[in-house]
Design a protein around this motif. Structure first.
Motif, PDB file in Angstrom:
ATOM      1  N   ALA A 132     -78.088 -41.637 -75.679  1.00  0.00           N
ATOM      2  CA  ALA A 132     -76.811 -41.275 -75.696  1.00  0.00           C
ATOM      3  C   ALA A 132     -76.014 -41.446 -76.860  1.00  0.00           C
ATOM      4  O   ALA A 132     -75.706 -43.054 -77.190  1.00  0.00           O
ATOM      5  CB  ALA A 132     -75.853 -41.341 -74.396  1.00  0.00           C
ATOM      6  N   ASP A 133     -75.477 -40.907 -78.076  1.00  0.00           N
ATOM      7  CA  ASP A 133     -74.843 -41.333 -79.227  1.00  0.00           C
ATOM      8  C   ASP A 133     -73.642 -42.150 -78.832  1.00  0.00           C
ATOM      9  O   ASP A 133     -73.360 -43.318 -79.758  1.00  0.00           O
ATOM     10  CB  ASP A 133     -74.212 -40.141 -79.918  1.00  0.00           C
ATOM     11  CG  ASP A 133     -75.584 -39.317 -80.343  1.00  0.00           C
ATOM     12  OD1 ASP A 133     -76.674 -39.482 -80.420  1.00  0.00           O
ATOM     13  OD2 ASP A 133     -75.626 -37.998 -80.530  1.00  0.00           O
ATOM     14  N   GLN A 134     -72.777 -41.758 -77.787  1.00  0.00           N
ATOM     15  CA  GLN A 134     -71.349 -42.683 -77.579  1.00  0.00           C
ATOM     16  C   GLN A 134     -71.655 -44.160 -77.286  1.00  0.00           C
ATOM     17  O   GLN A 134     -70.443 -44.835 -77.345  1.00  0.00           O
ATOM     18  CB  GLN A 134     -70.439 -42.159 -76.508  1.00  0.00           C
ATOM     19  CG  GLN A 134     -69.041 -42.403 -76.898  1.00  0.00           C
ATOM     20  CD  GLN A 134     -68.188 -41.016 -76.672  1.00  0.00           C
ATOM     21  OE1 GLN A 134     -68.286 -39.843 -76.587  1.00  0.00           O
ATOM     22  NE2 GLN A 134     -66.945 -41.439 -76.326  1.00  0.00           N
ATOM     23  N   PHE A 135     -72.924 -44.514 -77.085  1.00  0.00           N
ATOM     24  CA  PHE A 135     -73.092 -46.087 -76.854  1.00  0.00           C
ATOM     25  C   PHE A 135     -72.646 -46.540 -78.161  1.00  0.00           C
ATOM     26  O   PHE A 135     -72.214 -47.891 -78.065  1.00  0.00           O
ATOM     27  CB  PHE A 135     -74.574 -46.097 -76.583  1.00  0.00           C
ATOM     28  CG  PHE A 135     -75.029 -47.638 -76.763  1.00  0.00           C
ATOM     29  CD1 PHE A 135     -75.014 -48.447 -75.975  1.00  0.00           C
ATOM     30  CD2 PHE A 135     -75.798 -47.845 -77.842  1.00  0.00           C
ATOM     31  CE1 PHE A 135     -75.282 -49.613 -76.034  1.00  0.00           C
ATOM     32  CE2 PHE A 135     -76.322 -49.326 -78.164  1.00  0.00           C
ATOM     33  CZ  PHE A 135     -75.957 -50.080 -77.166  1.00  0.00           C
ATOM     34  N   TYR A 136     -72.858 -46.015 -79.419  1.00  0.00           N
ATOM     35  CA  TYR A 136     -72.675 -46.631 -80.419  1.00  0.00           C
ATOM     36  C   TYR A 136     -71.061 -46.511 -81.108  1.00  0.00           C
ATOM     37  O   TYR A 136     -70.693 -47.175 -82.218  1.00  0.00           O
ATOM     38  CB  TYR A 136     -73.403 -46.041 -81.600  1.00  0.00           C
ATOM     39  CG  TYR A 136     -74.836 -46.292 -81.594  1.00  0.00           C
ATOM     40  CD1 TYR A 136     -75.459 -47.335 -81.921  1.00  0.00           C
ATOM     41  CD2 TYR A 136     -75.761 -45.604 -80.665  1.00  0.00           C
ATOM     42  CE1 TYR A 136     -76.918 -47.666 -81.740  1.00  0.00           C
ATOM     43  CE2 TYR A 136     -77.068 -45.691 -80.261  1.00  0.00           C
ATOM     44  CZ  TYR A 136     -77.569 -46.690 -81.061  1.00  0.00           C
ATOM     45  OH  TYR A 136     -78.929 -46.930 -80.728  1.00  0.00           O
ATOM     46  N   TRP A 137     -70.249 -45.700 -80.456  1.00  0.00           N
ATOM     47  CA  TRP A 137     -68.909 -45.338 -80.890  1.00  0.00           C
ATOM     48  C   TRP A 137     -67.890 -45.968 -80.080  1.00  0.00           C
ATOM     49  O   TRP A 137     -67.770 -46.063 -79.062  1.00  0.00           O
ATOM     50  CB  TRP A 137     -68.846 -43.961 -80.796  1.00  0.00           C
ATOM     51  CG  TRP A 137     -69.885 -43.056 -81.418  1.00  0.00           C
ATOM     52  CD1 TRP A 137     -70.605 -43.492 -82.583  1.00  0.00           C
ATOM     53  CD2 TRP A 137     -70.178 -41.780 -81.378  1.00  0.00           C
ATOM     54  NE1 TRP A 137     -71.456 -42.659 -83.004  1.00  0.00           N
ATOM     55  CE2 TRP A 137     -71.280 -41.334 -82.125  1.00  0.00           C
ATOM     56  CE3 TRP A 137     -69.736 -40.753 -80.437  1.00  0.00           C
ATOM     57  CZ2 TRP A 137     -71.805 -40.264 -81.913  1.00  0.00           C
ATOM     58  CZ3 TRP A 137     -70.203 -39.482 -80.489  1.00  0.00           C
ATOM     59  CH2 TRP A 137     -71.257 -39.050 -81.330  1.00  0.00           C
ATOM     60  N   PRO A 138     -66.868 -46.864 -80.798  1.00  0.00           N
ATOM     61  CA  PRO A 138     -65.897 -47.304 -80.082  1.00  0.00           C
ATOM     62  C   PRO A 138     -64.602 -46.381 -79.831  1.00  0.00           C
ATOM     63  O   PRO A 138     -63.596 -46.674 -80.581  1.00  0.00           O
ATOM     64  CB  PRO A 138     -65.381 -48.466 -81.136  1.00  0.00           C
ATOM     65  CG  PRO A 138     -65.686 -48.099 -82.129  1.00  0.00           C
ATOM     66  CD  PRO A 138     -66.859 -47.260 -82.059  1.00  0.00           C
ATOM     67  N   LEU A 139     -64.915 -45.249 -79.246  1.00  0.00           N
ATOM     68  CA  LEU A 139     -64.065 -44.281 -78.863  1.00  0.00           C
ATOM     69  C   LEU A 139     -63.383 -44.060 -77.564  1.00  0.00           C
ATOM     70  O   LEU A 139     -64.601 -44.187 -76.533  1.00  0.00           O
ATOM     71  CB  LEU A 139     -64.620 -42.927 -79.451  1.00  0.00           C
ATOM     72  CG  LEU A 139     -64.872 -42.882 -81.101  1.00  0.00           C
ATOM     73  CD1 LEU A 139     -65.564 -41.887 -81.221  1.00  0.00           C
ATOM     74  CD2 LEU A 139     -63.754 -43.310 -82.021  1.00  0.00           C
ATOM     75  N   THR A 140     -62.330 -44.138 -77.130  1.00  0.00           N
ATOM     76  CA  THR A 140     -62.045 -43.820 -75.856  1.00  0.00           C
ATOM     77  C   THR A 140     -62.180 -42.779 -74.940  1.00  0.00           C
ATOM     78  O   THR A 140     -62.792 -42.830 -73.821  1.00  0.00           O
ATOM     79  CB  THR A 140     -60.477 -44.176 -75.642  1.00  0.00           C
ATOM     80  OG1 THR A 140     -60.111 -45.349 -76.283  1.00  0.00           O
ATOM     81  CG2 THR A 140     -60.047 -44.108 -74.142  1.00  0.00           C
ATOM     82  N   SER A 141     -62.061 -41.615 -75.641  1.00  0.00           N
ATOM     83  CA  SER A 141     -62.232 -40.215 -74.855  1.00  0.00           C
ATOM     84  C   SER A 141     -63.826 -39.910 -75.087  1.00  0.00           C
ATOM     85  O   SER A 141     -64.530 -39.996 -75.874  1.00  0.00           O
ATOM     86  CB  SER A 141     -61.474 -39.342 -75.659  1.00  0.00           C
ATOM     87  OG  SER A 141     -61.768 -37.929 -74.937  1.00  0.00           O
ATOM     88  N   PRO A 142     -64.142 -39.106 -73.911  1.00  0.00           N
ATOM     89  CA  PRO A 142     -65.588 -38.645 -73.979  1.00  0.00           C
ATOM     90  C   PRO A 142     -65.723 -37.075 -74.829  1.00  0.00           C
ATOM     91  O   PRO A 142     -66.705 -36.598 -75.248  1.00  0.00           O
ATOM     92  CB  PRO A 142     -65.945 -38.241 -72.536  1.00  0.00           C
ATOM     93  CG  PRO A 142     -64.690 -38.049 -71.962  1.00  0.00           C
ATOM     94  CD  PRO A 142     -63.660 -38.986 -72.496  1.00  0.00           C
ATOM     95  N   ASN A 143     -64.327 -36.842 -75.350  1.00  0.00           N
ATOM     96  CA  ASN A 143     -64.309 -35.675 -76.186  1.00  0.00           C
ATOM     97  C   ASN A 143     -64.891 -35.950 -77.553  1.00  0.00           C
ATOM     98  O   ASN A 143     -64.052 -35.971 -78.517  1.00  0.00           O
ATOM     99  CB  ASN A 143     -62.598 -34.932 -76.161  1.00  0.00           C
ATOM    100  CG  ASN A 143     -62.409 -34.256 -74.983  1.00  0.00           C
ATOM    101  OD1 ASN A 143     -63.345 -33.577 -74.173  1.00  0.00           O
ATOM    102  ND2 ASN A 143     -61.270 -34.495 -74.565  1.00  0.00           N
ATOM    103  N   THR A 144     -66.119 -35.981 -77.713  1.00  0.00           N
ATOM    104  CA  THR A 144     -66.850 -36.120 -79.011  1.00  0.00           C
ATOM    105  C   THR A 144     -67.915 -35.253 -78.526  1.00  0.00           C
ATOM    106  O   THR A 144     -68.375 -34.996 -77.825  1.00  0.00           O
ATOM    107  CB  THR A 144     -67.452 -37.544 -79.180  1.00  0.00           C
ATOM    108  OG1 THR A 144     -68.467 -37.729 -78.117  1.00  0.00           O
ATOM    109  CG2 THR A 144     -66.376 -38.754 -79.173  1.00  0.00           C
ATOM    110  N   VAL A 145     -68.560 -34.576 -80.214  1.00  0.00           N
ATOM    111  CA  VAL A 145     -69.467 -33.703 -80.050  1.00  0.00           C
ATOM    112  C   VAL A 145     -70.210 -33.661 -81.576  1.00  0.00           C
ATOM    113  O   VAL A 145     -69.748 -33.926 -82.546  1.00  0.00           O
ATOM    114  CB  VAL A 145     -69.019 -32.211 -79.589  1.00  0.00           C
ATOM    115  CG1 VAL A 145     -68.294 -31.770 -80.720  1.00  0.00           C
ATOM    116  CG2 VAL A 145     -70.308 -31.374 -79.356  1.00  0.00           C
ATOM    117  N   THR A 146     -71.575 -33.533 -81.309  1.00  0.00           N
ATOM    118  CA  THR A 146     -72.510 -33.538 -82.456  1.00  0.00           C
ATOM    119  C   THR A 146     -72.946 -32.038 -82.867  1.00  0.00           C
ATOM    120  O   THR A 146     -73.510 -31.685 -81.845  1.00  0.00           O
ATOM    121  CB  THR A 146     -73.413 -34.580 -82.561  1.00  0.00           C
ATOM    122  OG1 THR A 146     -73.078 -35.959 -82.527  1.00  0.00           O
ATOM    123  CG2 THR A 146     -74.377 -34.259 -83.643  1.00  0.00           C
ATOM    124  N   VAL A 147     -72.932 -31.537 -83.905  1.00  0.00           N
ATOM    125  CA  VAL A 147     -73.509 -30.333 -84.215  1.00  0.00           C
ATOM    126  C   VAL A 147     -74.836 -30.690 -84.891  1.00  0.00           C
ATOM    127  O   VAL A 147     -74.808 -31.806 -85.953  1.00  0.00           O
ATOM    128  CB  VAL A 147     -72.645 -29.275 -85.177  1.00  0.00           C
ATOM    129  CG1 VAL A 147     -72.358 -30.099 -86.446  1.00  0.00           C
ATOM    130  CG2 VAL A 147     -73.444 -28.001 -85.360  1.00  0.00           C
TER     131      VAL A 147
END
Length: 277
Positions: A132-147
């Motif tokens: 899962a990509d967001q393991f790598y990202w210091p971002l609070t919200s799950p509102n992230t998406v990759t195209v």
């Protein structure tokens, strides 16, 4: 003059809205991914694909023989933030058409760029393990998406992206980096919890969007051609930077977010606003 007109046609396509119906948005919200056909024309993919490919092979520093690489290194050549390297690559990365789709799927008022990355799986390239990509990202919200944008038709033999449907909403194995271990642990866990697998080819012009916490993988490229893919990671324009939870997030905080203070919003310089209502 004719070349100028043709280029303007491509730019117009990258700006033209791609309208989503409510069923498509509901599918994404439920399953954590969606595949969309006819998003980009052959002309756009060919023109910008040539530019992206030239950048990938010029900037690539991974030259070890395949047999000497780690599982991660065998998965793909990975080149980041092409938008900072070339003005025409920037035109593609900053596409309002693609960014609007991201905002509409997440049901947010706008999106910023986290970063872009080209992912080229060479002939004989190995699997991309479950992760899962967001393991790598210091971002609070799950509102992230990759195209995920294949620059050519991508049959099964080239290793198209596969998704575990609905896995974005279950907090399992969120503390594991992409590796042989993640492939084994997540394959077992996802199977035990009966997550449906979407593992299908991509037609030319078809793209996918997947949420930051959606588990996904790709098979090996057993064809004789490179699997050329361009990706952009979008985040809610109101995303907040959180305290990094692992060494990868520490590195991402510095590289992709400019070490902005924890609790603040990403800034325009590194994380430009690409679409807003």
């Amino acid at each position: 003059m004719e070349a100028t007109i043709e280029k303007q046609t491509l730019l117009n396509e990258l700006a033209r809205p791609y309208e989503l119906n409510s069923e498509t948005i509901a599918f994404y919200q439920k399953n954590g991914y969606v595949k969309l056909k006819h998003v980009l024309s052959q002309e756009v993919l060919s023109y910008y694909g040539d530019i992206i490919t030239e950048l990938v092979f010029r900037l690539n520093t991974l030259v070890k023989p395949m047999e000497e690489r780690t599982t991660y290194e065998r998965a793909f050549l990975q080149i980041m933030n092409l938008w900072q390297e070339d003005e025409q690559a920037k035109e593609f990365v900053f596409s309002k058409r693609l960014a609007k789709i991201a905002a509409d799927l997440m049901e947010v008022q706008g999106v910023r760029l986290y970063h872009d990355q080209a992912l080229y799986k060479e002939p004989s390239g190995g699997i991309t393990p479950w992760h899962a990509d967001q393991f790598y990202w210091p971002l609070t919200s799950p509102n992230t998406v990759t195209v995920w944008i294949p620059l050519q038709e991508t049959p099964m033999e080239m290793g198209p992206l596969a998704f575990a449907e609905g896995s974005q909403s279950v907090e399992i194995s969120r503390d594991i980096e992409i590796s042989d271990e993640s492939e084994k642990i997540l394959a077992d866990t996802l199977q035990k919890q009966n997550f449906p697998l979407n593992d299908t080819p991509f037609a030319l012009g078809e793209v996918s969007y997947h949420a930051g916490w959606t588990f996904h993988r790709a098979g090996p490229n057993v064809s004789d051609r490179p699997r050329k893919v361009m990706t952009m990671i979008y985040m809610d324009k109101d995303q907040t930077v959180m305290q990094p939870r692992n060494s990868f997030q520490v590195a991402d905080h510095a590289k992709w977010l400019g070490s902005v203070p924890v609790g603040s919003k990403p800034q325009d310089t590194l994380n430009p606003l690409l679409f807003s209502y």
